[in-house]
Write an enzyme that holds these catalytic residues in place. Structure first.
Site, mmCIF file in Angstrom:
data_model
loop_
_atom_site.group_PDB
_atom_site.id
_atom_site.type_symbol
_atom_site.label_atom_id
_atom_site.label_comp_id
_atom_site.label_asym_id
_atom_site.label_seq_id
_atom_site.Cartn_x
_atom_site.Cartn_y
_atom_site.Cartn_z
ATOM 1 N N GLN A 60 60.753 9.991 -25.032
ATOM 2 C CA GLN A 60 61.697 10.888 -24.381
ATOM 3 C C GLN A 60 61.347 12.331 -24.738
ATOM 4 O O GLN A 60 60.518 12.592 -25.622
ATOM 5 C CB GLN A 60 63.117 10.576 -24.836
ATOM 6 C CG GLN A 60 63.306 10.652 -26.336
ATOM 7 C CD GLN A 60 64.575 9.994 -26.814
ATOM 8 O OE1 GLN A 60 65.525 9.828 -26.078
ATOM 9 N NE2 GLN A 60 64.594 9.600 -28.082
ATOM 10 N N ASP B 274 70.028 10.512 -34.768
ATOM 11 C CA ASP B 274 70.402 11.831 -35.276
ATOM 12 C C ASP B 274 71.037 11.761 -36.652
ATOM 13 O O ASP B 274 71.095 12.764 -37.367
ATOM 14 C CB ASP B 274 71.349 12.527 -34.306
ATOM 15 C CG ASP B 274 72.529 11.644 -33.937
ATOM 16 O OD1 ASP B 274 73.429 11.463 -34.769
ATOM 17 O OD2 ASP B 274 72.555 11.140 -32.794
ATOM 18 N N ASP C 10 63.286 -1.661 -30.289
ATOM 19 C CA ASP C 10 64.301 -1.759 -29.250
ATOM 20 C C ASP C 10 65.472 -2.574 -29.790
ATOM 21 O O ASP C 10 65.271 -3.683 -30.313
ATOM 22 C CB ASP C 10 63.717 -2.450 -28.019
ATOM 23 C CG ASP C 10 64.765 -2.719 -26.966
ATOM 24 O OD1 ASP C 10 65.271 -1.754 -26.369
ATOM 25 O OD2 ASP C 10 65.083 -3.909 -26.757
ATOM 26 N N ASP D 274 75.665 2.917 -31.077
ATOM 27 C CA ASP D 274 75.625 4.354 -30.777
ATOM 28 C C ASP D 274 74.435 4.612 -29.864
ATOM 29 O O ASP D 274 73.469 5.274 -30.235
ATOM 30 C CB ASP D 274 75.506 5.141 -32.082
ATOM 31 C CG ASP D 274 75.720 6.625 -31.886
ATOM 32 O OD1 ASP D 274 76.284 7.005 -30.847
ATOM 33 O OD2 ASP D 274 75.318 7.401 -32.766
#
Length: 556
Positions: A286, A340, A394, A413
């Site tokens: 990404q 994060d 994954d 999340d």
């Protein structure tokens, strides 16, 4: 559309001609070629091969960029493919008018295709970046431009086939079936090479914009070389001059764009994210962009253009996700996603947590969360805690081989379910695997992203959890900017907060409450959670079916 053509009758050759076509041409026929027939056919088929590879790269570039910019790969793949195939048919019919001047027509088509396909990615990105915030009709501008480029590219690719059929018959007349077989064989093999080159060569080493520009340059060079080198005698002087000038202009434009592509990307990124971009990288999974985080400005983390972490929210989204689920046994916790580290920080604030397993698909986000000062200030250096184990995998694949009945709490999340790549992570099958990983008395909590305008997503997640054998308690927390951004790319982080949906689930009826002995949240209270649960209950759409792998139900 290729029309059958009967073999031409035998013709007498001019003096000095030979059966191999290397000498004089037929009396009254087209001028001779500068090479032997076999060499000429090979060169034409090699040109078909290259042009087919370039054409498929253009198609894949449009698909990849549309998905990256606007999400929903299924819809955009359907639009691009259907419009392009339709346009190819129209282009093939339109090219019948050019068969009398096949060489000049093919040269013009290739120059136009090189310009259109080579610049398509940059033009689509420019419209999205520089006009996306204008609102109104401009919000749909990138989608209409996508349709326009699909149509134009399809028209030009479709026009190639009849013209190439004429050119290959120009070298040596043969039955239509044999000519079509040769032409399509080269075309399909070229498409295979282009399809493999895009994900394994162009995209990782050149990127979407530079890759498209270089593909256009190759297309222009091969098309011009084939026509001007092999069929020059079929062209008038005026046609030759026009083709040379047109291709030189196309190559100059593509080369200039390639030289300026880095500056263009920086300007486009500034237009989307503002002037305070500190980190911008493509991880292979990404695009990661980090803004702010210095001189008192809050840090914002964007993943593929979607706001993942907002410094203005602080810990509130992670508190809303984690704290209700931690009311009970919590020795072992599984966190799915959350590269994060904000949800992880909230988990580690509770006493009695012995081990936390984090499964995230992008280790580069974790690396950034470990090292960037702004992110470490938000996540409290949670990844440095010795109780934490990080696995790059994954989540669906990991759960299939993960331990059973091992976790007291599972925190999901993950990206929004309406993002096509994430839909399976909100499916009945996925929640069945998560249920299997829960220990007796364990809880699973899921965020569903923004609820405003998407109440069916929250309801579908809840019905899917129920179908997996879990009892649920949904709740809606107002005023959050991040907490699982929606499926649309929303670069501007200054928008007002919205209601965000969450679902707490377990084998027994869960209660959305805070642990009285747990750490005190910044703003979350039992009264706020009671109101959040009532709000979700009152606005729950009735009778929604569960989402499965083969029948996803998370519409955009």
């Amino acid at each position: 559309m290729i029309e059958p053509q009967a073999p031409a009758p035998p013709r007498s050759t001019a003096p000095g001609g030979g059966p191999d076509g290397s000498g004089g041409g037929p009396v009254g026929g087209p001028p001779p070629l500068p090479v032997r027939q076999g060499t000429g056919r090979f060169l034409v088929l090699a040109g078909v091969f290259v042009c087919a590879a370039c054409g498929l790269v253009y198609e894949l570039e449009l698909l990849a960029l549309a998905t990256y910019l606007m999400g929903d790969s299924v819809t955009h793949a359907s639009v691009v493919l259907s419009v392009m195939v339709f346009a190819m048919g129209i282009g093939s019919l339109a090219a019948k008018r050019l068969r009398g001047r096949a060489a000049a027509g093919f040269g013009a088509v290739e120059a136009a295709l090189a310009l259109t396909g080579g610049c398509s990615a940059m033009a689509l990105y420019a419209v999205y970046a520089f006009t996306g915030a204008w609102g109104g009709a401009w919000e749909s501008g990138p989608r209409w431009l996508l349709v326009g480029f699909s149509l134009a590219t399809g028209l030009l690719i479709g026009a190639e086939v009849p013209l190439l059929m004429e050119l290959i018959q120009r070298i040596r007349r043969q039955d239509a079936g044999g000519a079509v077989a040769d032409l399509f064989a080269a075309d399909y093999v070229g498409a295979l090479v282009g399809g493999l080159a895009f994900p394994f060569l162009l995209l990782p080493f050149l990127g979407q914009l530079t890759g498209a520009l270089i593909t256009g340059a190759v297309n222009a060079v091969v098309g011009a070389a084939l026509v001007l080198g092999l069929f020059r005698q079929d062209l008038s002087r005026r046609d030759c001059r026009l083709l040379v000038v047109a291709n030189l202009c196309v190559l100059a434009l593509l080369a200039s764009a390639a030289v300026l592509v880095d500056d263009f990307e920086r300007a486009a990124r500034k237009a989307m994210y503002g002037s305070d971009v500190r980190v911008a990288l493509h991880t292979g999974k990404q695009e990661v962009v980090l803004t702010g985080g210095r001189d008192g400005r809050p840090a914002d983390l964007f993943l593929d253009g979607r706001l993942r972490v907002s410094g203005r929210d602080g810990p509130r989204p992670a508190e809303a996700l984690v704290h209700p689920a931690m009311n009970g046994p919590r020795a072992r916790v599984l966190v799915l996603g959350s590269g994060d580290g904000l949800a992880l920080r909230e988990v580690l604030r509770f006493e009695g947590v012995h081990r936390v397993d984090v499964v995230t698909r992008d280790p580069e986000v974790v690396r950034l969360a470990r090292t960037d000062p702004a992110l470490t200030a938000l996540n409290g250096r949670a990844f440095d805690d010795p109780r934490v184990r990080v696995t790059a995998d994954d989540p669906f694949t990991w759960l299939r081989g993960g331990p059973r009945a091992a976790y007291d709490v599972v925190v999901s999340d993950l990206p929004h379910p309406a993002i096509t790549e994430s839909t399976k992570l909100y499916s009945l099958e996925f929640y069945g695997l998560a249920r299997r990983a829960l220990a007796p008395g364990g809880r699973l909590v899921v965020h569903t992203g923004p609820v405003t305008g998407r109440a069916r997503v929250l309801g579908t997640v809840e019905s899917t959890l129920r179908a997996a054998g879990l009892r649920t308690a949904p709740y809606r927390v107002p005023g959050l900017r991040s907490a699982g951004a929606g499926p649309d790319r929303t670069p501007r982080s200054g928008a007002a907060g919205q209601d965000r949906g969450f679902v707490l689930a377990s084998r027994t009826t869960p209660e959305v409450r805070l642990d009285p002995s747990g750490p005190r949240p910044h703003t979350l209270t039992d009264a706020l959670l009671d109101a959040a649960a009532r709000r979700a209950e009152h606005r729950r759409p009735p009778g929604l079916p569960p989402s499965t792998l083969v029948h996803p139900r998370y519409a955009r």
